[in-house]
Write an enzyme that holds these catalytic residues in place. Sequence first.
Site, PDB file in Angstrom:
ATOM      1  N   ALA A 281       0.820  -1.215   0.000  1.00 52.77           N
ATOM      2  CA  ALA A 281       0.000   0.000   0.000  1.00 52.77           C
ATOM      3  C   ALA A 281       0.855   1.266   0.000  1.00 52.77           C
ATOM      4  O   ALA A 281       0.612   2.198  -0.779  1.00 52.77           O
ATOM      5  CB  ALA A 281      -0.930  -0.013   1.214  1.00 52.77           C
TER       6      ALA A 281
ATOM      7  N   ASP B 192      -1.738  -3.436  -9.802  1.00 49.27           N
ATOM      8  CA  ASP B 192      -1.878  -2.491  -8.694  1.00 49.27           C
ATOM      9  C   ASP B 192      -1.441  -1.074  -9.056  1.00 49.27           C
ATOM     10  O   ASP B 192      -1.916  -0.113  -8.466  1.00 49.27           O
ATOM     11  CB  ASP B 192      -1.024  -2.956  -7.505  1.00 49.27           C
ATOM     12  CG  ASP B 192      -1.620  -4.146  -6.780  1.00 49.27           C
ATOM     13  OD1 ASP B 192      -2.176  -5.014  -7.461  1.00 49.27           O
ATOM     14  OD2 ASP B 192      -1.515  -4.202  -5.549  1.00 49.27           O
TER      15      ASP B 192
ATOM     16  N   ALA C  11     -16.508  10.624  -2.447  1.00 52.58           N
ATOM     17  CA  ALA C  11     -15.723  10.810  -1.224  1.00 52.58           C
ATOM     18  C   ALA C  11     -16.048  12.168  -0.636  1.00 52.58           C
ATOM     19  O   ALA C  11     -16.321  13.128  -1.363  1.00 52.58           O
ATOM     20  CB  ALA C  11     -14.224  10.704  -1.511  1.00 52.58           C
TER      21      ALA C  11
ATOM     22  N   GLY D  83      -7.488   2.386  -3.992  1.00 45.98           N
ATOM     23  CA  GLY D  83      -7.424   3.169  -2.760  1.00 45.98           C
ATOM     24  C   GLY D  83      -6.085   3.847  -2.570  1.00 45.98           C
ATOM     25  O   GLY D  83      -6.014   5.013  -2.157  1.00 45.98           O
ATOM     26  N   ASP D  84      -5.011   3.135  -2.897  1.00 48.36           N
ATOM     27  CA  ASP D  84      -3.677   3.734  -2.816  1.00 48.36           C
ATOM     28  C   ASP D  84      -3.537   4.865  -3.823  1.00 48.36           C
ATOM     29  O   ASP D  84      -2.945   5.907  -3.524  1.00 48.36           O
ATOM     30  CB  ASP D  84      -2.604   2.679  -3.080  1.00 48.36           C
ATOM     31  CG  ASP D  84      -2.693   1.506  -2.121  1.00 48.36           C
ATOM     32  OD1 ASP D  84      -3.134   1.708  -0.975  1.00 48.36           O
ATOM     33  OD2 ASP D  84      -2.315   0.384  -2.523  1.00 48.36           O
TER      34      ASP D  84
END
Length: 366
Positions: free
Chosen positions: A49, A317, A244, A280-281
């Site tokens: 992360a 990722d 968000a 998310g990262d």
Amino acid sequence: MTATGPRTAPDVVEVVDVVALGESMVTFLPSRPGPLADVPSFDRGIGGAESNVACVLAAAGHSARWISRVGDDGFGDHLVETIGGYGVDVSHVRRDPARPTGIYFRTAGDRSTDAHEVAYYRAGSAASAMSPSGVDLDAVRAARVLHLSGITPALSADCLDLMRVLTAPHPDRPLISFDVNHRPALWRDGHGPEVLLELARGADIVFVGDDEARQAWGLHGARAVRDALPEPEIVVVKQGKGGAVAFGKDTDGLPCDDADGTATFVRALDVAVVAAVGAGDAFAAGFLSATLRDLPVRDRLRHGHLTAAAALTVPGDLAPPPARAHADRLAALDDTAWGRLRLGPGWTRAEEPEEHRGPEKEARTP
């Protein structure tokens, strides 16, 4: 809020925009769909992360440093070389001759649902030996922003001690960014929720999903999360496909909504998702990039969504973020045009020469 940090003399560790501290592991991705028992071969990648955030920020033009421990083995070599290849400073990563680099295997399913398997081999890893005396604290603090996550304190008692030291008041403490990253399986003692709440309350910027807040703390709704975290300057509550919301503080330092009396909410983008890993990262990296540039909170959230969209439209990722000028133009769209954006694979490379771009064409980025 402007990100500020310590100033160093020429003979002290160079101050960078962001330091990210945490474990990275070598990832083995399946060559075909199916249960792990049936997958005949795997492709090697990396996962972590905090290092993901460092890599994205470096790719976006910021100076970034990754701090960790890896084994004195080939997997450790691979992590250091790959992360360094993104332009991240890896010179303060320590090698551990007695402990291995962590690895994990996962299926091709979506990690954000139950349609996946993950097999971790990280117990006793080199990174789990991080401690206040086992890392270079000067190098860790030589940043405008120090990014941490809730994964690190779950690795060992020493790692938890280190996190407490880094989030405690200190003359050279940089701005602390903390992504809650609640991983229940890592907290075998059951103390995860209370530790994560403690660390989040010691940070300056906190990222947490509303689903995490419900699972870890029994909190429902963004306002309840903010009320439980009055100390941070900014609390960002991620609401999945909805968007968000960010809460700040007023001029007296008290938790509040923005000056107009409402929280800063930005809806998520319409994205053709390839894989929901690393988003998310990427969101945290986009938000921090805009924070380092002292952009308004709305634009920080929009840059978070745009960087997350880059990750969502690739299979792995990590994804190259959109060019800064491109992202700035999209972040500056009015609400109607922002709502019309439809982003799919390759959208970060779809920028046209400025003289050929109109508002309608830009709002329909493929």
